[in-house]
Design a protein around this motif. Structure first.
Motif, PDB file in Angstrom:
ATOM      1  N   LYS A   1      -3.922  -5.754 -58.801  1.00 15.46           N
ATOM      2  CA  LYS A   1      -4.703  -4.938 -58.722  1.00 15.46           C
ATOM      3  C   LYS A   1      -4.851  -4.247 -59.853  1.00 15.46           C
ATOM      4  CE  LYS A   1      -0.345  -1.940 -57.600  1.00 15.46           C
ATOM      5  NZ  LYS A   1       0.199  -0.994 -56.746  1.00 15.46           N
ATOM      6  N   ASN A   2      -4.273  -4.541 -60.681  1.00 20.05           N
ATOM      7  CA  ASN A   2      -4.334  -3.851 -62.377  1.00 20.05           C
ATOM      8  C   ASN A   2      -5.609  -4.349 -62.865  1.00 20.05           C
ATOM      9  OD1 ASN A   2      -1.981  -2.243 -62.008  1.00 20.05           O
ATOM     10  ND2 ASN A   2      -0.786  -3.821 -62.154  1.00 20.05           N
ATOM     11  N   TYR A   3      -6.201  -5.515 -62.473  1.00 20.23           N
ATOM     12  CA  TYR A   3      -7.498  -5.988 -63.127  1.00 20.23           C
ATOM     13  C   TYR A   3      -8.468  -5.109 -63.268  1.00 20.23           C
ATOM     14  CZ  TYR A   3     -11.346  -9.053 -64.346  1.00 20.23           C
ATOM     15  OH  TYR A   3     -12.496  -9.310 -64.990  1.00 20.23           O
ATOM     16  N   LEU A   4      -8.995  -5.004 -64.636  1.00 21.80           N
ATOM     17  CA  LEU A   4     -10.333  -4.415 -64.878  1.00 21.80           C
ATOM     18  C   LEU A   4     -11.305  -5.011 -65.431  1.00 21.80           C
ATOM     19  CD1 LEU A   4      -8.915  -0.915 -66.347  1.00 21.80           C
ATOM     20  CD2 LEU A   4      -9.930  -1.285 -64.298  1.00 21.80           C
ATOM     21  N   PRO A   5     -12.608  -5.240 -64.920  1.00 22.52           N
ATOM     22  CA  PRO A   5     -13.657  -6.014 -65.376  1.00 22.52           C
ATOM     23  C   PRO A   5     -14.214  -5.431 -66.926  1.00 22.52           C
ATOM     24  CG  PRO A   5     -14.342  -4.483 -63.462  1.00 22.52           C
ATOM     25  CD  PRO A   5     -12.848  -4.441 -63.556  1.00 22.52           C
ATOM     26  N   SER A   6     -14.817  -6.379 -67.371  1.00 25.26           N
ATOM     27  CA  SER A   6     -15.228  -5.859 -68.814  1.00 25.26           C
ATOM     28  C   SER A   6     -16.379  -4.494 -68.493  1.00 25.26           C
ATOM     29  CB  SER A   6     -15.809  -7.006 -69.483  1.00 25.26           C
ATOM     30  OG  SER A   6     -15.042  -8.006 -69.827  1.00 25.26           O
ATOM     31  N   ILE A   7     -17.112  -4.975 -67.441  1.00 30.63           N
ATOM     32  CA  ILE A   7     -18.174  -4.030 -67.206  1.00 30.63           C
ATOM     33  C   ILE A   7     -17.865  -3.481 -65.831  1.00 30.63           C
ATOM     34  CG2 ILE A   7     -20.861  -3.636 -67.284  1.00 30.63           C
ATOM     35  CD1 ILE A   7     -20.880  -5.922 -68.774  1.00 30.63           C
ATOM     36  N   LEU A   8     -17.973  -2.008 -65.680  1.00 33.34           N
ATOM     37  CA  LEU A   8     -17.589  -1.330 -64.426  1.00 33.34           C
ATOM     38  C   LEU A   8     -19.161  -1.305 -63.735  1.00 33.34           C
ATOM     39  CD1 LEU A   8     -15.017   1.283 -65.065  1.00 33.34           C
ATOM     40  CD2 LEU A   8     -14.606  -1.285 -64.386  1.00 33.34           C
ATOM     41  N   ALA A   9     -19.182  -1.139 -62.416  1.00 35.49           N
ATOM     42  CA  ALA A   9     -20.599  -1.073 -61.714  1.00 35.49           C
ATOM     43  C   ALA A   9     -20.646   0.532 -61.606  1.00 35.49           C
ATOM     44  CB  ALA A   9     -20.325  -1.550 -60.185  1.00 35.49           C
TER      45      ALA A   9
ATOM     46  N   GLN B   1     -11.803 -12.692 -60.578  1.00 35.10           N
ATOM     47  CA  GLN B   1     -11.947 -11.799 -61.748  1.00 35.10           C
ATOM     48  C   GLN B   1     -13.420 -11.854 -61.838  1.00 35.10           C
ATOM     49  OE1 GLN B   1      -9.572 -13.706 -64.603  1.00 35.10           O
ATOM     50  NE2 GLN B   1      -7.829 -12.858 -64.027  1.00 35.10           N
ATOM     51  N   GLU B   2     -13.977 -10.699 -61.662  1.00 36.55           N
ATOM     52  CA  GLU B   2     -15.375 -10.530 -61.967  1.00 36.55           C
ATOM     53  C   GLU B   2     -15.715  -9.635 -63.268  1.00 36.55           C
ATOM     54  OE1 GLU B   2     -14.007  -6.341 -60.143  1.00 36.55           O
ATOM     55  OE2 GLU B   2     -13.457  -8.431 -60.376  1.00 36.55           O
ATOM     56  N   GLN B   3     -17.084 -10.186 -63.963  1.00 37.31           N
ATOM     57  CA  GLN B   3     -17.227  -9.711 -65.283  1.00 37.31           C
ATOM     58  C   GLN B   3     -16.122  -9.786 -66.234  1.00 37.31           C
ATOM     59  OE1 GLN B   3     -20.242  -8.818 -64.421  1.00 37.31           O
ATOM     60  NE2 GLN B   3     -19.908  -8.303 -62.243  1.00 37.31           N
ATOM     61  N   ARG B   4     -15.706 -11.138 -66.108  1.00 38.74           N
ATOM     62  CA  ARG B   4     -14.499 -11.596 -67.102  1.00 38.74           C
ATOM     63  C   ARG B   4     -15.346 -11.667 -68.701  1.00 38.74           C
ATOM     64  NH1 ARG B   4      -9.225 -14.268 -67.097  1.00 38.74           N
ATOM     65  NH2 ARG B   4      -9.053 -15.412 -68.981  1.00 38.74           N
ATOM     66  N   MET B   5     -14.418 -11.219 -69.688  1.00 43.20           N
ATOM     67  CA  MET B   5     -15.158 -11.537 -70.864  1.00 43.20           C
ATOM     68  C   MET B   5     -14.894 -13.015 -71.183  1.00 43.20           C
ATOM     69  SD  MET B   5     -13.923  -9.428 -74.452  1.00 43.20           S
ATOM     70  CE  MET B   5     -12.102 -10.088 -74.503  1.00 43.20           C
ATOM     71  N   MET B   6     -15.759 -13.489 -72.183  1.00 46.42           N
ATOM     72  CA  MET B   6     -15.875 -14.768 -72.690  1.00 46.42           C
ATOM     73  C   MET B   6     -15.814 -14.536 -74.322  1.00 46.42           C
ATOM     74  SD  MET B   6     -18.615 -16.414 -70.038  1.00 46.42           S
ATOM     75  CE  MET B   6     -18.951 -17.774 -71.475  1.00 46.42           C
ATOM     76  N   PRO B   7     -14.909 -14.293 -74.908  1.00 48.49           N
ATOM     77  CA  PRO B   7     -14.696 -13.967 -76.208  1.00 48.49           C
ATOM     78  C   PRO B   7     -14.949 -15.008 -77.200  1.00 48.49           C
ATOM     79  CG  PRO B   7     -12.364 -14.238 -75.660  1.00 48.49           C
ATOM     80  CD  PRO B   7     -13.491 -14.270 -74.298  1.00 48.49           C
ATOM     81  N   ALA B   8     -15.117 -14.830 -78.592  1.00 49.07           N
ATOM     82  CA  ALA B   8     -15.664 -15.960 -79.340  1.00 49.07           C
ATOM     83  C   ALA B   8     -14.296 -16.624 -79.949  1.00 49.07           C
ATOM     84  CB  ALA B   8     -16.285 -14.958 -80.668  1.00 49.07           C
ATOM     85  N   HIS B   9     -13.058 -15.941 -79.604  1.00 48.97           N
ATOM     86  CA  HIS B   9     -11.860 -16.902 -80.276  1.00 48.97           C
ATOM     87  C   HIS B   9     -11.222 -17.656 -78.894  1.00 48.97           C
ATOM     88  CE1 HIS B   9     -10.800 -12.776 -78.995  1.00 48.97           C
ATOM     89  NE2 HIS B   9      -9.782 -13.131 -78.157  1.00 48.97           N
ATOM     90  N   PRO B  10     -10.251 -18.448 -79.301  1.00 47.53           N
ATOM     91  CA  PRO B  10      -9.760 -19.166 -77.988  1.00 47.53           C
ATOM     92  C   PRO B  10      -8.654 -18.165 -77.420  1.00 47.53           C
ATOM     93  CG  PRO B  10      -9.572 -20.586 -80.043  1.00 47.53           C
ATOM     94  CD  PRO B  10     -10.005 -19.094 -80.540  1.00 47.53           C
ATOM     95  N   THR B  11      -8.546 -18.351 -76.174  1.00 51.31           N
ATOM     96  CA  THR B  11      -7.758 -17.733 -75.331  1.00 51.31           C
ATOM     97  C   THR B  11      -7.010 -18.586 -74.270  1.00 51.31           C
ATOM     98  OG1 THR B  11      -9.560 -16.902 -73.571  1.00 51.31           O
ATOM     99  CG2 THR B  11      -9.028 -15.431 -75.458  1.00 51.31           C
ATOM    100  N   PRO B  12      -6.019 -18.009 -73.712  1.00 55.77           N
ATOM    101  CA  PRO B  12      -5.064 -18.666 -72.902  1.00 55.77           C
ATOM    102  C   PRO B  12      -5.962 -19.056 -71.218  1.00 55.77           C
ATOM    103  CG  PRO B  12      -3.682 -16.878 -73.623  1.00 55.77           C
ATOM    104  CD  PRO B  12      -5.060 -16.870 -74.240  1.00 55.77           C
ATOM    105  N   HIS B  13      -5.557 -19.972 -70.743  1.00 55.33           N
ATOM    106  CA  HIS B  13      -6.235 -20.247 -69.562  1.00 55.33           C
ATOM    107  C   HIS B  13      -6.058 -19.041 -68.557  1.00 55.33           C
ATOM    108  CE1 HIS B  13      -7.009 -22.287 -65.884  1.00 55.33           C
ATOM    109  NE2 HIS B  13      -7.409 -23.268 -66.323  1.00 55.33           N
TER     110      HIS B  13
END
Length: 327
Positions: free
Chosen positions: A25-33, A80-92
């Motif tokens: 429940k703590n997930y927050l999308p990058s962009i809110l509606a 997970q909606e509106q998940r960020m895809m950053p330029a740097h590597p991130t965990p699975h």
């Protein structure tokens, strides 16, 4: 979809929200509606699915309808909606899923590595990440992209070890066409098309490096009657009803019997109403909830009307669209 330009403090907020995206429940999308964050030309909406303990943010009508289908499918353990895809590597993504035992998962490579791999660094943009403390300099970074919906797939045995990424548009053809713009020259149009194709290729390969399949979905691929039925069912799927267990059992049995006999559900409700005291609206809601939970299998490719006979299911929508769920 054209998104609002994310700069300054908004960019810092995005990185804070997506520092370690969870599946709870703590997930927050990058962009809110919301009016402040959603694209100007979008039809943003917020859903409240029973499978999640939070609000789900959709930035378009196609995202809304396809999300509802995903919730209906019962194939997923999280979203997970509106998940960020950053330029740097991130965990699975599944590294933060509590039920995943094996944490030896491949990393997401970062958009820069993929852009360099396909020779498309021109589609990357740069911006400034404001300093958190006074006196520090802002940091110049490559701006992130954003995916539409990332699902955690629940296997038949209940385990979770895969994800699937849904990239969503109005129409399937939109994945090879740039967003509508003012009239431009032929060369510019061709360049925009190349950038659009490169952008979707980058998203696909970005997830593929971590073993995540991307499915490109256009709303035009989803039967219109089916999606409108799901929208109606979704609107009732969490509503509280005042029917006791015995009455629910009687209604369920009668609904199933009359489905085969071609009797309208409303006649069942009225018949039981003569012998029991209950709210007709509760009985109708219970019917929609049975259909939503796939406990009453009706034809969802025909319009659902309570005063007309429902048709037994002949096409299982989860089989019709099975490829969309294949991880």
């Amino acid at each position: 979809m054209t998104r609002k330009l994310i700069t300054g403090n908004r960019l810092r907020t995005v990185f804070k929200r997506q520092k370690s995206p969870t599946w709870d429940k703590n997930y927050l999308p990058s962009i809110l509606a919301t009016r402040e964050e959603a694209p100007d030309i979008s039809r943003a909406s917020i859903l409240t699915p029973g499978m999640l303990e939070r609000r789900f943010h959709c930035l378009s009508e196609p995202e809304k309808y396809l999300s509802i289908f995903g919730f209906y499918s019962q194939r997923f353990a999280g979203a997970q909606e509106q998940r960020m895809m950053p330029a740097h590597p991130t965990p699975h993504p599944l590294c933060t899923m509590p039920t995943v035992i094996d944490k030896r998962l491949p990393v997401l490579p970062g958009t820069l590595a993929i852009a360099e791999k396909i020779g498309a660094t021109n589609i990357l943009s740069t911006g400034s990440l404001p300093a958190e403390n006074e006196g520090e300099e802002s940091l110049k970074i490559i701006l992130p992209f954003f995916s539409d919906i990332l699902w955690a797939i629940r296997e038949p045995d209940g385990s979770v070890n895969k994800c699937i990424n849904w990239n969503i548009k109005d129409e399937q053809d939109a994945f090879s066409l740039p967003a509508p713009q003012r009239r431009r020259g032929k060369a510019s149009a061709e360049s925009d098309t190349d950038r659009t194709i490169a952008r979707h290729t980058l998203e696909r390969l970005y997830h593929e490096e971590a073993g995540i399949r991307t499915v490109q979905l256009g709303l035009d691929q989803l039967d219109e009657t089916f999606r409108e039925n799901l929208r109606r069912l979704f609107g009732q799927h969490r509503r509280k009803i005042g029917l006791d267990e015995q009455l629910q059992g009687a209604l369920k049995e009668r609904f199933a019997t009359t489905l085969q006999a071609g009797v309208p559900p409303f006649e069942v409700i009225l018949d039981l109403k003569r012998r029991h005291q209950f709210d007709i609206h509760d009985a109708r809601t219970f019917l929609w909830q049975l259909i939503w939970r796939r406990e009453l299998r009706v034809d969802l490719f025909s319009t659902l009307l309570i005063d007309r006979p429902l048709k037994p299911e002949t096409i299982d929508p989860l089989k019709k669209y099975a490829d969309w769920f294949r991880g």
